[in-house]
Design a protein around this motif. Structure first.
Motif, PDB file in Angstrom:
ATOM      1  N   SER A  38      37.525  33.917  45.618  1.00  0.00           N
ATOM      2  CA  SER A  38      36.695  35.173  45.080  1.00  0.00           C
ATOM      3  C   SER A  38      37.463  35.753  43.995  1.00  0.00           C
ATOM      4  O   SER A  38      38.676  35.466  43.791  1.00  0.00           O
ATOM      5  CB  SER A  38      36.646  36.003  46.427  1.00  0.00           C
ATOM      6  OG  SER A  38      37.868  36.365  46.885  1.00  0.00           O
ATOM      7  N   ALA A  39      36.818  36.775  43.224  1.00  0.00           N
ATOM      8  CA  ALA A  39      37.359  37.415  42.319  1.00  0.00           C
ATOM      9  C   ALA A  39      37.277  38.933  42.502  1.00  0.00           C
ATOM     10  O   ALA A  39      36.260  39.392  42.935  1.00  0.00           O
ATOM     11  CB  ALA A  39      36.490  36.863  40.911  1.00  0.00           C
ATOM     12  N   VAL A  57      36.743  49.117  41.562  1.00  0.00           N
ATOM     13  CA  VAL A  57      37.215  47.788  41.765  1.00  0.00           C
ATOM     14  C   VAL A  57      36.757  47.242  43.170  1.00  0.00           C
ATOM     15  O   VAL A  57      36.536  48.172  44.112  1.00  0.00           O
ATOM     16  CB  VAL A  57      38.920  47.781  41.841  1.00  0.00           C
ATOM     17  CG1 VAL A  57      39.321  48.721  42.894  1.00  0.00           C
ATOM     18  CG2 VAL A  57      39.407  46.423  42.220  1.00  0.00           C
ATOM     19  N   SER A  58      36.347  46.240  43.187  1.00  0.00           N
ATOM     20  CA  SER A  58      35.903  45.169  44.339  1.00  0.00           C
ATOM     21  C   SER A  58      35.950  43.732  44.386  1.00  0.00           C
ATOM     22  O   SER A  58      35.878  43.332  43.196  1.00  0.00           O
ATOM     23  CB  SER A  58      34.503  45.598  44.827  1.00  0.00           C
ATOM     24  OG  SER A  58      33.729  45.387  43.599  1.00  0.00           O
ATOM     25  N   GLU A  59      36.391  43.188  45.440  1.00  0.00           N
ATOM     26  CA  GLU A  59      36.462  41.922  45.298  1.00  0.00           C
ATOM     27  C   GLU A  59      34.925  41.294  45.648  1.00  0.00           C
ATOM     28  O   GLU A  59      34.615  40.735  46.404  1.00  0.00           O
ATOM     29  CB  GLU A  59      37.181  41.288  46.664  1.00  0.00           C
ATOM     30  CG  GLU A  59      37.643  39.812  46.672  1.00  0.00           C
ATOM     31  CD  GLU A  59      38.626  39.520  47.692  1.00  0.00           C
ATOM     32  OE1 GLU A  59      38.917  38.281  47.763  1.00  0.00           O
ATOM     33  OE2 GLU A  59      39.095  40.381  48.104  1.00  0.00           O
ATOM     34  N   SER A  60      33.985  41.334  44.496  1.00  0.00           N
ATOM     35  CA  SER A  60      32.642  40.893  44.641  1.00  0.00           C
ATOM     36  C   SER A  60      32.332  39.982  43.768  1.00  0.00           C
ATOM     37  O   SER A  60      31.141  39.423  43.815  1.00  0.00           O
ATOM     38  CB  SER A  60      31.806  42.178  44.058  1.00  0.00           C
ATOM     39  OG  SER A  60      32.149  42.720  42.661  1.00  0.00           O
ATOM     40  N   GLY A  61      33.280  39.240  43.004  1.00  0.00           N
ATOM     41  CA  GLY A  61      33.096  38.116  42.461  1.00  0.00           C
ATOM     42  C   GLY A  61      33.357  36.699  42.837  1.00  0.00           C
ATOM     43  O   GLY A  61      33.852  36.703  44.192  1.00  0.00           O
ATOM     44  N   ARG A  62      32.829  35.672  42.430  1.00  0.00           N
ATOM     45  CA  ARG A  62      33.343  34.275  42.645  1.00  0.00           C
ATOM     46  C   ARG A  62      33.357  33.338  41.565  1.00  0.00           C
ATOM     47  O   ARG A  62      32.625  33.272  40.488  1.00  0.00           O
ATOM     48  CB  ARG A  62      32.106  33.599  43.627  1.00  0.00           C
ATOM     49  CG  ARG A  62      32.081  32.309  44.110  1.00  0.00           C
ATOM     50  CD  ARG A  62      31.325  31.772  44.883  1.00  0.00           C
ATOM     51  NE  ARG A  62      31.366  30.542  45.331  1.00  0.00           N
ATOM     52  CZ  ARG A  62      30.962  30.047  46.538  1.00  0.00           C
ATOM     53  NH1 ARG A  62      30.124  30.871  47.244  1.00  0.00           N
ATOM     54  NH2 ARG A  62      30.892  28.682  46.904  1.00  0.00           N
ATOM     55  N   PHE A  63      34.515  32.764  41.642  1.00  0.00           N
ATOM     56  CA  PHE A  63      35.101  31.896  40.482  1.00  0.00           C
ATOM     57  C   PHE A  63      34.033  30.648  40.529  1.00  0.00           C
ATOM     58  O   PHE A  63      33.764  30.076  41.684  1.00  0.00           O
ATOM     59  CB  PHE A  63      36.601  31.398  40.485  1.00  0.00           C
ATOM     60  CG  PHE A  63      37.236  32.448  40.144  1.00  0.00           C
ATOM     61  CD1 PHE A  63      37.889  32.498  38.736  1.00  0.00           C
ATOM     62  CD2 PHE A  63      37.998  33.604  40.865  1.00  0.00           C
ATOM     63  CE1 PHE A  63      38.671  33.412  38.280  1.00  0.00           C
ATOM     64  CE2 PHE A  63      39.055  34.320  40.323  1.00  0.00           C
ATOM     65  CZ  PHE A  63      39.287  34.167  38.831  1.00  0.00           C
ATOM     66  N   GLY A 185      40.472  39.608  38.361  1.00  0.00           N
ATOM     67  CA  GLY A 185      41.835  38.746  39.135  1.00  0.00           C
ATOM     68  C   GLY A 185      41.364  38.018  40.176  1.00  0.00           C
ATOM     69  O   GLY A 185      40.161  37.833  40.555  1.00  0.00           O
ATOM     70  N   VAL A 186      42.344  37.429  40.625  1.00  0.00           N
ATOM     71  CA  VAL A 186      42.214  36.187  41.368  1.00  0.00           C
ATOM     72  C   VAL A 186      42.034  36.712  42.945  1.00  0.00           C
ATOM     73  O   VAL A 186      42.891  37.473  43.333  1.00  0.00           O
ATOM     74  CB  VAL A 186      43.268  35.239  41.456  1.00  0.00           C
ATOM     75  CG1 VAL A 186      43.026  33.966  42.385  1.00  0.00           C
ATOM     76  CG2 VAL A 186      43.161  34.669  40.014  1.00  0.00           C
ATOM     77  N   GLY A 187      41.059  36.332  43.669  1.00  0.00           N
ATOM     78  CA  GLY A 187      41.001  36.940  44.975  1.00  0.00           C
ATOM     79  C   GLY A 187      41.440  35.928  46.109  1.00  0.00           C
ATOM     80  O   GLY A 187      42.409  35.406  45.957  1.00  0.00           O
TER      81      GLY A 187
END
Length: 339
Positions: A38-39, A57-63, A185-187
């Motif tokens: 996750s990103a 800010v949130s951990e809402s993305g995906r690499f 950032g890397v999640g």
């Protein structure tokens, strides 16, 4: 008598379950482990109405699958014709990157919509414009979800996907000319195991085989049980029929003086002892005793002569006694008194 064993349940089921377990746990049943990251996406901009800095800010993305798992940052840029071509698929697509104070030549991040072309095409178009990262937002029908992205051959550019609401929120700010700074950032690392197509076929064959074995066993079991029940019912029916037939046999009581089909058996009364028989018995005993006494005292010649005489006399007396007995028996049979 032959005894038949009653069929028992639960014989074939454990074998079928063992077959299914073997199919699942066999080598090759599991596919390769798939991992994804996750990103963490953070945005920062100045609200022109309040002149205050808005930060989220949130951990809402995906690499993406082929993206390096590392951080990136820059001002967000969108296709200039974002209203008509938000996907950024055209090779000559130009991007609008608002910069605070009109400064340029800063690192920037391309924001494009999913669809219209492959992920690889989108990334290559943005990379040719010197984007430091590419952010794709999902289609509206997927809501807040993100999906895996395959984009092999795009180099070392960072690629992530965000949800549709997050992407539209940033797109609206950039179209209004507001400079948005994004930091990636890397999640969390996620590991997901999946079954390959070959393994699915193997498991399906094993499952179908298990079902066939179970069905065949059930048919065999119920046939055996039906035969066993039928044999038990037949033996009980035979016993009931035998009892019924015996109960229906006629019962005839033979009364005294009535002649039936079975001949009457007359019992002859035992003859009573008569005085003649007693006399004959006494006489024989007396003669035997006299013979013994005279035999001991007389010589052999006289003994033999006397024995002959006694024998003749005994025969005469016995004949008389026998005649008396016969007369007594005839009198008894005819009901006359014995004289």
């Amino acid at each position: 008598m032959a005894w038949r064993r009653r069929p028992e349940a639960g014989v074939g089921v454990p074998g079928a379950l063992a077959l299914l377990a073997l199919a699942v746990c066999a080598p090759g049943a599991r596919g390769r482990a798939f991992e994804w990251y996750s990103a963490v996406v953070s945005t920062e901009y100045v609200d022109p109405y309040t002149n205050r800095t808005v930060w989220s800010v949130s951990e809402s993305g995906r690499f993406g699958d082929s993206s390096p798992k590392e951080g990136a940052q820059g001002l967000v840029g969108v296709p200039r014709a974002a209203d008509r071509d938000p996907e950024g698929c055209a090779p000559d697509t130009r991007f609008l990157v608002p910069a605070p104070g009109g400064r340029g030549a800063a690192p920037w991040v391309a924001l494009v919509a999913r669809g219209g072309c492959t992920f690889k095409d989108k990334v290559l178009v943005a990379a040719r414009r010197n984007a430091s990262a590419v952010v794709l937002y999902n289609e509206e029908s997927h809501g807040n979800l993100t999906v895996p992205m395959s984009h092999a051959g795009t180099g070392n550019i960072v690629v992530i996907m965000v949800s549709y609401p997050k992407g539209r929120e940033i797109l609206d700010l950039v179209q209004k000319g507001i400079a948005v700074k994004m930091t990636i950032g890397v999640g969390t690392r996620h590991v997901q195991e999946f079954i390959s197509g070959q393994s699915v076929v193997f498991v399906a064959i094993a499952f179908i085989t298990m079902m066939i074995i179970s069905l065949a066993w059930l048919i065999f079991y119920y046939i055996q049980r039906f035969l066993y029940t039928g044999s038990q019912f037949g033996s009980q029916s035979h016993r009931k029929e035998a009892k019924k037939i015996i109960g229906q046999l006629p019962l005839h009581t033979v009364k005294h003086g009535e002649k039936g089909e079975v001949e009457d058996v007359q019992e002859m009364p035992a003859p009573e002892s008569t005085p003649g028989s007693v006399l004959a018995a006494n006489l024989s005993i007396t003669l035997q005793e006299e013979d013994r006494s005279e035999g001991n005292n007389l010589p052999s010649s006289s003994t033999s002569e006397s024995a002959l005489q006694c024998d003749a006399g005994f025969k005469e007396d016995a004949g008389e006694d026998t005649a008396l007995l016969e007369m007594g028996r005839s009198d008894l049979e005819h009901g006359r008194p014995v004289s």
